[in-house]
Design a protein around this motif. Structure first.
Motif, PDB file in Angstrom:
ATOM      1  N   CYS A  23       0.772  -1.206  -0.201  1.00  0.00           N
ATOM      2  CA  CYS A  23       0.118  -0.276  -0.021  1.00  0.00           C
ATOM      3  C   CYS A  23       0.843   1.259  -0.076  1.00  0.00           C
ATOM      4  CB  CYS A  23      -0.825  -0.042   1.294  1.00  0.00           C
ATOM      5  SG  CYS A  23      -1.950   1.494   1.298  1.00  0.00           S
ATOM      6  N   SER A 243     -13.575  -0.835   1.515  1.00  0.00           N
ATOM      7  CA  SER A 243     -12.934   0.020   2.239  1.00  0.00           C
ATOM      8  C   SER A 243     -13.016  -0.155   3.661  1.00  0.00           C
ATOM      9  CB  SER A 243     -13.406   1.617   2.098  1.00  0.00           C
ATOM     10  OG  SER A 243     -13.172   2.118   0.865  1.00  0.00           O
ATOM     11  N   LEU A 246     -10.402  -2.986   4.242  1.00  0.00           N
ATOM     12  CA  LEU A 246      -8.927  -2.459   4.495  1.00  0.00           C
ATOM     13  C   LEU A 246      -8.845  -2.109   5.762  1.00  0.00           C
ATOM     14  CD1 LEU A 246      -6.307  -1.758   2.878  1.00  0.00           C
ATOM     15  CD2 LEU A 246      -7.464   0.493   2.505  1.00  0.00           C
ATOM     16  N   HIS A 250      -6.282  -4.655   7.784  1.00  0.00           N
ATOM     17  CA  HIS A 250      -5.147  -4.095   7.840  1.00  0.00           C
ATOM     18  C   HIS A 250      -4.728  -2.802   8.586  1.00  0.00           C
ATOM     19  CE1 HIS A 250      -3.798  -7.062   4.720  1.00  0.00           C
ATOM     20  NE2 HIS A 250      -4.982  -6.661   3.829  1.00  0.00           N
ATOM     21  N   GLY A 259     -10.536   2.038  -1.244  1.00  0.00           N
ATOM     22  CA  GLY A 259     -10.767   0.577  -0.945  1.00  0.00           C
ATOM     23  C   GLY A 259     -11.188   0.027  -2.414  1.00  0.00           C
ATOM     24  N   TYR A 262      -7.525  -0.879  -3.458  1.00  0.00           N
ATOM     25  CA  TYR A 262      -7.383  -2.303  -2.627  1.00  0.00           C
ATOM     26  C   TYR A 262      -8.295  -3.472  -3.119  1.00  0.00           C
ATOM     27  CZ  TYR A 262      -7.807  -5.393   1.557  1.00  0.00           C
ATOM     28  OH  TYR A 262      -8.025  -6.555   2.348  1.00  0.00           O
TER      29      TYR A 262
END
Length: 342
Positions: A23, A243, A246, A250, A259, A262
């Motif tokens: 990320c 989102s 995520l 994490h 989001g 991701y």
């Protein structure tokens, strides 16, 4: 030691979330492009002390430009959309930014057109104003060069896939350009909302809302269509689920576009890519608290989600579609070649 808060905000975090999944997390991504753009304009003499910088923004660029103007003692004038909430509004005002918001419109194209029209009026009335043209001036790409260098160093020059919301085209396009320029093998995956014309999805509407900042209803000059290998179109509800995941999985508190990126990055990593996949988290989740995180109970398990595979844009469908773009030219109505750039 940093000389101004903008210098700190412009520096992203690089976080390994999972094996092969990285990320690139920003507090506010467009500070990178706005800060470097203003520095270059001052160096070139295109902007002088006492001038005012002007642009249209749905929110994140407004804050970035306000910080850059505060950093260099310049005036800032933003013609904003109604998506600018009270928290951001207060920050902009206290940073010395003059903010105007156009009348609310359910039509994104009308909203953007109204803002551009007002910008033109202000330019006619104020000779010391400089229009930043974040969507069309590739000076906004310059700030991503040092970030590309950092990515190459920390990932040891490995072949990688970059995933991110397309928006104005500056972040994803510039990172791929600078990395490819050093010989790094880069696959570029763009993320779009349904309804955006940038890659030809204006015929598919999202009944919930369009994810702000990653699509457009007008052509953007900074989008280099031929840089993109793959595209994902993701709905609001699907991005909400991603989102939420995520943050839960994490501990990364980020917005809707993050989001969506991701979710696309996870798919590319586990089903398509043999190398590391890096996705861009463009901002924090604070302004999405009510619209997204307060609705976390409606989020779906993303392990149950998969994209519809489309051969061309006529086959796109909600809530998530994936298509091989193959570094093709952009759709005719999304290109600015030979036409006036608004």
């Amino acid at each position: 030691m940093d000389e101004h808060i903008a210098d700190a905000v412009a520096r992203p975090d690089l976080i390994r979330l999972d094996r092969g999944l990285v990320c690139l997390r920003f507090e506010t991504m467009k500070v990178v492009s706005a800060l470097t753009a203003v520095e270059r304009l001052l160096e070139q003499g295109r902007v002088r002390p006492g001038d005012t910088l002007l642009d249209s923004s749905s929110g994140i660029y407004a804050y970035a430009l306000a910080l850059a103007c505060h950093r260099y003692g310049l005036g800032c004038h933003i013609v904003g959309s109604t998506t600018i909430d009270s928290t951001l509004y207060n920050q902009l005002v206290l940073l010395g930014c003059r903010l105007e918001q156009v009348e609310p419109s359910a039509d994104l194209k009308l909203d953007q057109s109204l803002r551009v029209r007002r910008v033109r009026q202000l330019l006619d009335e104020n000779t010391h104003y400089h229009w930043m043209r974040q969507y069309h001036d590739d000076i906004h790409c310059l700030g991503y060069r040092p970030i590309a260098d950092r990515i190459r160093t920390e990932l040891d020059g490995e072949a990688l896939t970059i995933v991110g919301g397309v928006g104005s085209g500056a972040s994803t396009g510039a990172l791929a350009r600078y990395l490819r320029g050093t010989g790094t093998d880069v696959g570029l995956v763009g993320v779009q909302p349904f309804g955006s014309i940038t890659f030809g999805a204006e015929h598919v509407s999202d009944s919930e809302m369009i994810i702000a900042g990653i699509g457009s209803s007008i052509p953007f000059g900074n989008v280099e269509h031929t840089a993109y290998d793959t595209l994902h179109w993701i709905s609001f509800d699907t991005a909400l689920s991603a989102s939420t995941d995520l943050l839960r999985r994490h501990a990364v508190f980020a917005g809707l576009s993050s989001g969506a990126a991701y979710l696309a990055a996870r798919w590319e990593r586990y089903f398509r890519s043999s190398g590391p996949v890096l996705f861009i988290a463009a901002d924090t989740g604070h302004r999405y608290n009510e619209a997204v995180f307060s609705r976390a109970e409606s989020a779906r398990d993303i392990a149950e989600l998969a994209p519809h595979s489309a051969v061309d844009t006529t086959e796109l469908k909600m809530p998530w579609s994936r298509m091989c773009w193959g570094r093709a030219e952009g759709p005719p109505n999304a290109r600015v070649d030979g036409v006036f750039i608004p």
